[in-house]
Write an enzyme that holds these catalytic residues in place. Structure first.
Site, short mmCIF file in Angstrom:
data_model
loop_
_atom_site.label_atom_id
_atom_site.label_comp_id
_atom_site.label_asym_id
_atom_site.label_seq_id
_atom_site.Cartn_x
_atom_site.Cartn_y
_atom_site.Cartn_z
CB CYS A 68 -0.95 0.10 1.20
SG CYS A 68 -1.55 1.45 1.68
CB CYS A 90 -13.63 28.00 -19.64
SG CYS A 90 -15.21 28.26 -19.44
#
Length: 496
Positions: free
Chosen positions: A46, A400
């Site tokens: 992990c 955008c």
């Protein structure tokens, strides 16, 4: 798997780990013996577990000397699956607080400081009662600021107020109290509240022990403890950064009192020398040191690292870097190399308003003659905050799609309103310029109307991104009626 366990054991021995590693059998036998413990259920593969390891180790080192000690435990869920299943460890790492064998979820963050503070909070009463001089010495033998109430009895008014103060502030300082005559005689305090600076933070510039001498009120005592626990120059962390008042001068470098003690203290003492001068002059100035990696996002905000790839422009290895915020929240960066003299001059310059504030800003356009004016952070006051004009300002982002689609419509709108002498149509790239208060964005494009005499309370536009819709908004909000349009946004008829 046996090889993995052998490697793990070898590493633990080499680094003298203070974390306890429990197998299924160890867990069942030993956990009921611990009044309080923190358990990490982990897996060797992990990545998050590996990242947390140094913080967990540091917290374990500190908490083993706590009174009472709080053990930090790890269980390898690839080996001891039974225990992990029993306590519901379905992802890694999973942290559980164990009290006498009973488990509950750990709800705090997993930095070393957070683990230590949270587990200390869970380990004991808000204020520890001290019975002997040895108890006092043991209580003070740690690296936290401590407060002790020396009372004649627990029924005094000051003692009652002290108990109210202890709870809400406990996560920042440690509290204890005593009514023992021998202790009061030893320390020469009688019905007093006293703050003790930990040895690791002690220096020649400030008193390590400070007695409260103000009014006996919960608010006053709380404020005093909070201020005194910061001292002339304290370490500013993710946990306490909101406690520091402005004007605030922050010195960033690789601060670590445990792993890098001499280096940390050396630079802090340079800051303390300057802080002492301002304190003695009666000036209300606040100083702090911060780890440059912990506050890297803040350094980005001050323009000291590259935002797009996170590569530091300035890495304070040999010399610290300094930033400041004045009482109004304006930002400043010390451009000169760190020295006591330069720091003192920088502080005076900020206090006397002689230094230009830092603004994340595009360059001011050389010409700005288009119908849509270009605003940047450095000319925002000149274009948007001028009191003689109404201003419609669009904040956009170059990436955008909605902004790109709206751009020709915005130009069309500005062209229709170009003869309105009391109105400015403007735009600003919000990705490369710092938005001043009170402007905010949660999407793009976002449009505000800042009317004359109302620059501190601009009106947010929430309508359609169409010329007619925005026109109606402007016509309705304008301080004076537009020359060419009615309040409803319709074009006025011209007489022949």
């Amino acid at each position: 798997m046996k090889l993995l366990l052998s490697c793990t054991s070898f590493i633990s021995l080499v680094f003298a780990s203070d974390v306890l590693y429990y197998s299924n059998k160890d867990f069942a036998e030993n956990m009921p013996k611990h009044d309080l413990a923190l358990v990490e259920f982990f897996a060797p593969w992990c990545a998050d577990c590996s990242m947390i390891d140094p913080f967990y180790e540091e917290a374990a080192r500190i908490l083993k000397d706590n009174d009472p000690p709080v053990p930090l435990i790890k269980v390898d869920c690839t080996v001891d699956t039974g225990t992990c299943v029993q306590y519901g460890a379905q992802y890694y790492p999973t942290f559980k607080v164990m009290r006498n064998g009973e488990a509950e979820d750990y709800k705090g963050r997993v930095t070393a400081a957070d683990i230590v503070k949270n587990m200390k909070y869970l380990a004991g009463p808000a204020s520890k009662e001290l019975k002997t001089v040895e108890d006092v010495e043991k209580f003070l033998a740690h690296d936290d600021y401590s407060v002790i109430g020396f009372f004649r009895n627990n029924k005094s008014d000051l003692a009652k107020i002290y108990r109210k103060v202890a709870d809400p502030v406990k996560m920042e300082v440690l509290f204890a109290h005593t009514t023992e005559q021998a202790i009061r005689d030893k320390y020469n305090y009688n019905n007093d509240i006293v703050l003790f600076q930990p040895k690791i933070y002690q220096n020649m510039y400030e008193e390590p022990i400070r007695k409260y001498d103000g009014d006996a009120s919960t608010q006053k005592i709380t404020e005093w403890i909070q201020k005194q626990s910061l001292g002339l120059c304290s370490e500013r962390t993710n946990e306490n950064y909101k406690k520091f008042n402005k004007p605030l001068f922050v010195v960033y470098y690789d601060v670590n009192f445990f792993r890098n003690k001499e280096h940390t203290i050396y630079w802090r003492n340079r800051v303390l020398e300057v802080a002492k001068r301002f304190h003695d002059a009666g000036k209300d100035v606040n100083f702090a040191i911060s780890h440059h990696k912990t506050f890297e996002p803040e350094l980005v905000m001050f323009g000291l690292t590259e935002d797009h790839d996170r590569k530091p422009v300035f890495v304070p290895r040999d010399k610290p870097v300094v930033t400041a915020k004045d009482r109004r929240g304006r930002k400043y960066v010390m451009s000169d190399e760190f020295s006591e003299e330069n720091l003192e001059e920088f502080v005076n310059g900020v206090l006397e308003d002689r230094i230009e504030q830092y603004l994340k800003s595009d360059p001011i356009p050389l010409s700005n003659d288009e119908t849509v004016k270009v605003a940047v952070a450095r000319n925002f006051d000149e274009i948007v905050n001028r009191e003689d004009k109404d201003v419609l300002i669009e904040f956009y982002a170059p990436w955008c799609n909605y902004c790109t689609e709206f751009e020709p419509k915005y130009k069309e709108l500005a062209e229709k309103l170009k003869d309105e002498k009391d109105l400015i149509i403007a735009k600003m790239d919000a990705t490369t310029n710092e938005l001043p208060n009170p402007y905010k964005y949660s999407k793009f494009p976002i449009i505000y109307f800042a009317g004359k005499g109302n620059k501190n309370n601009p009106k947010l536009y929430n309508g359609d991104l169409e010329v007619d819709a925005v026109m109606k908004f402007i016509a309705n909000e304008s301080t004076n009626e537009l020359k060419g349009y009615t309040r409803r946004g319709t074009m006025r008829k011209t007489e022949l």
